[in-house]
Design a protein around this motif. Structure first.
Motif, short mmCIF file in Angstrom:
data_model
loop_
_atom_site.label_atom_id
_atom_site.label_comp_id
_atom_site.label_asym_id
_atom_site.label_seq_id
_atom_site.Cartn_x
_atom_site.Cartn_y
_atom_site.Cartn_z
N GLY A 41 -13.70 -10.60 22.13
CA GLY A 41 -13.70 -11.78 21.29
C GLY A 41 -14.85 -11.70 20.30
O GLY A 41 -15.50 -10.65 20.16
N PRO A 42 -15.14 -12.80 19.61
CA PRO A 42 -16.26 -12.79 18.66
C PRO A 42 -17.57 -12.34 19.29
O PRO A 42 -18.34 -11.60 18.67
N ALA A 47 -21.83 -8.28 19.57
CA ALA A 47 -22.78 -7.46 20.31
C ALA A 47 -22.60 -5.99 19.96
O ALA A 47 -23.58 -5.26 19.75
N ALA A 48 -21.36 -5.52 19.88
CA ALA A 48 -21.09 -4.12 19.56
C ALA A 48 -21.57 -3.78 18.16
O ALA A 48 -22.12 -2.69 17.93
N ALA A 49 -21.37 -4.68 17.21
CA ALA A 49 -21.79 -4.43 15.83
C ALA A 49 -23.31 -4.35 15.73
O ALA A 49 -23.85 -3.47 15.03
N GLU A 89 -20.23 -17.53 10.95
CA GLU A 89 -20.12 -16.11 10.67
C GLU A 89 -20.90 -15.30 11.71
O GLU A 89 -21.88 -15.76 12.28
N LEU A 90 -20.44 -14.09 11.94
CA LEU A 90 -21.08 -13.20 12.89
C LEU A 90 -22.16 -12.38 12.20
O LEU A 90 -22.20 -12.31 10.97
N PRO A 91 -23.05 -11.76 12.96
CA PRO A 91 -24.16 -11.03 12.35
C PRO A 91 -23.70 -9.91 11.43
O PRO A 91 -22.69 -9.25 11.68
N THR A 395 -23.93 -17.22 19.71
CA THR A 395 -23.45 -15.85 19.88
C THR A 395 -24.24 -14.88 19.02
O THR A 395 -24.65 -13.80 19.47
N SER A 396 -24.47 -15.25 17.77
CA SER A 396 -25.21 -14.38 16.85
C SER A 396 -26.64 -14.15 17.34
O SER A 396 -27.14 -13.02 17.31
N MET A 397 -27.27 -15.21 17.80
CA MET A 397 -28.64 -15.09 18.28
C MET A 397 -28.73 -14.16 19.50
O MET A 397 -29.60 -13.28 19.57
#
Length: 432
Positions: A41-42, A47-49, A89-91, A395-397
């Protein structure tokens, strides 16, 4: 050179001794040099990115057949982000500039797919993790999986990132008489549109954002929805003073204490929405931000449902006492007939069902025991992302913290150490 000799004589021996007697069975063991991330998921993708941006490879395992499966498979068609896109938005990759302030479900899924493509993330789909356990004998994690059309596998790694999230499994309440009710009873994870309920009397159980929005959707399809409101709830306008309520709250919290911001939000809500208690929506004693901080309960952001309640298109009922064949009896002794029931009762974590560790994650609710912002790191290379009760911002943090922490450990291991260990593993039926 001495370091490699030490490796072969210690790490290699531990692997050999611990697994030699287990190679006779059919389980295929795979050595993973980087972290194993459970969930695509997001949270898992973020985390992978972040790890990849720091030069650390990872393996993502996903039980569904696609990324962001909750969004793709278990959400209704009219869903939009409830918060402005800049907060979701994601990191390392913003939303496309042409997307609206509140992207649609389809646009968010497209963003997720673009995110995976941009960072060249390739999860292993249709792979369910049945257990993850730290093996003290060898000092590594053993992640066992089953998949469609493949043999059982066991991935061996130094790090495990739990990214299955807060919404892994549907919450199905136990209501007396559920087996007796003659109409359909469906969870919102199976609800797409109100088209099939046109002209029908539908009871929606749960007054969160999903329950409120499903009621509004049912109205648009000429159904007759009613809403069960068992507890108190904060309803706020989605926007105040030309800005998103969430964005305005975040800005105000930089300057004022939380109790004062709560008072401001409640005052503005009273001016804009009126007294919600008169509609059967009593507010909690704690303010919306304080309640969110202490319990994780998110306030409802109104996008038009209150007006339908005020006009009588949506009726409000208290808690359910029992179901009958064609009717529902409520806690206030009222009995009303309904054709269908939709359970907007939310989701829960499924971590306790597969993670064989209880110090970091609670067995009760499947969340890290330590509150935000300390719940991202456990022991022996165990991490959590997406359990902050703060949406994609949390999540981003967490993703950035995890990537930084693993990178330090990754770089502390000489490059020639990892291939040597992998070579030894391959010699004992480990596969890359």
């Amino acid at each position: 050179m001495d370091y490699l000799v030490y490796l072969k004589e210690t790490e290699g021996k531990r692997f050999h001794d611990h697994f030699e007697d287990k190679m006779k069975n059919s389980v295929k063991r795979v050595w993973v040099p980087g972290p194993v991330i459970v969930g695509a998921g997001p949270s898992g993708l973020a985390a992978a990115a972040c790890l990849k941006a720091r030069g650390v490879s990872s393996l993502i395992l996903e039980r569904a057949n696609c990324i962001a499966s909750l969004w793709q498979l278990k959400t209704y068609d009219r869903l939009r982000l409830h918060l402005p896109k800049q907060f979701c938005e994601l990191p390392l990759l913003p939303f496309p500039s042409e997307f609206p302030t509140y992207p649609t479900k389809q646009q968010f899924v497209a963003y997720m797919e673009g995110y995976a493509h941009h960072f060249n993330l390739s999860p292993v789909f249709n792979t369910t993790v049945v257990s993850a356990e730290f093996d003290k004998g060898c000092g590594f994690w053993r992640v066992k999986t089953i998949g469609i059309g493949v043999e059982e596998r066991e991935y061996v790694c130094r790090w495990v990132v739990v990214a299955t999230g807060e919404n892994a499994e549907e919450v199905m309440p136990g209501i007396e008489g559920m087996g007796e009710f003659s109409g359909p009873i469906v969870h919102t994870s199976k609800y797409k549109t109100g088209e099939r309920f046109c002209g029908k009397r539908v009871l929606v159980v749960g007054c969160g954002n999903s329950g409120m929005e499903v009621c509004l959707d049912l109205c648009n399809y000429d159904a007759q929805p009613s809403l069960v409101v068992r507890d108190s709830v904060h309803v706020l306008p989605q926007e105040m003073l030309g800005r998103s309520t969430f964005g305005l709250s975040t800005w105000l919290l930089k300057w004022f204490p939380i109790w004062l911001v709560d008072r401001f939000l409640l005052l503005m809500s009273r001016l804009m929405l009126g007294d919600t208690a008169q509609l059967g929506l009593t507010r909690p004693n704690l303010g919306p931000l304080q309640l969110k901080k202490e319990s994780g309960k998110t306030p409802v952001l109104d996008i038009g449902t209150l007006e339908k309640i005020r006009s009588g298109h949506i009726k409000i009922f208290p808690g359910i006492k029992r179901l009958k064949r064609h009717a529902v009896e409520f806690s206030d002794e009222r009995v009303e007939n309904f054709d269908a029931i939709i359970l907007a009762t939310g989701y829960k974590s499924n971590v306790p069902t597969w993670l064989k560790e209880t110090n970091f994650f609670s067995e009760k609710d499947g969340f890290p025991r330590k509150p935000f912002p300390h719940g991202w790191k456990g022991e022996n290379g165990l991490y959590a992302v997406g359990f902050t009760k703060r949406g994609l911002l949390g999540t981003s943090m967490d993703s950035k913290r995890i990537a930084e922490d693993i990178e330090h450990q990754w770089n502390a291991t000489p490059n020639n150490l990892r291939p040597s260990l992998m070579q030894h593993c391959h010699g004992h039926e480990f596969r890359k």
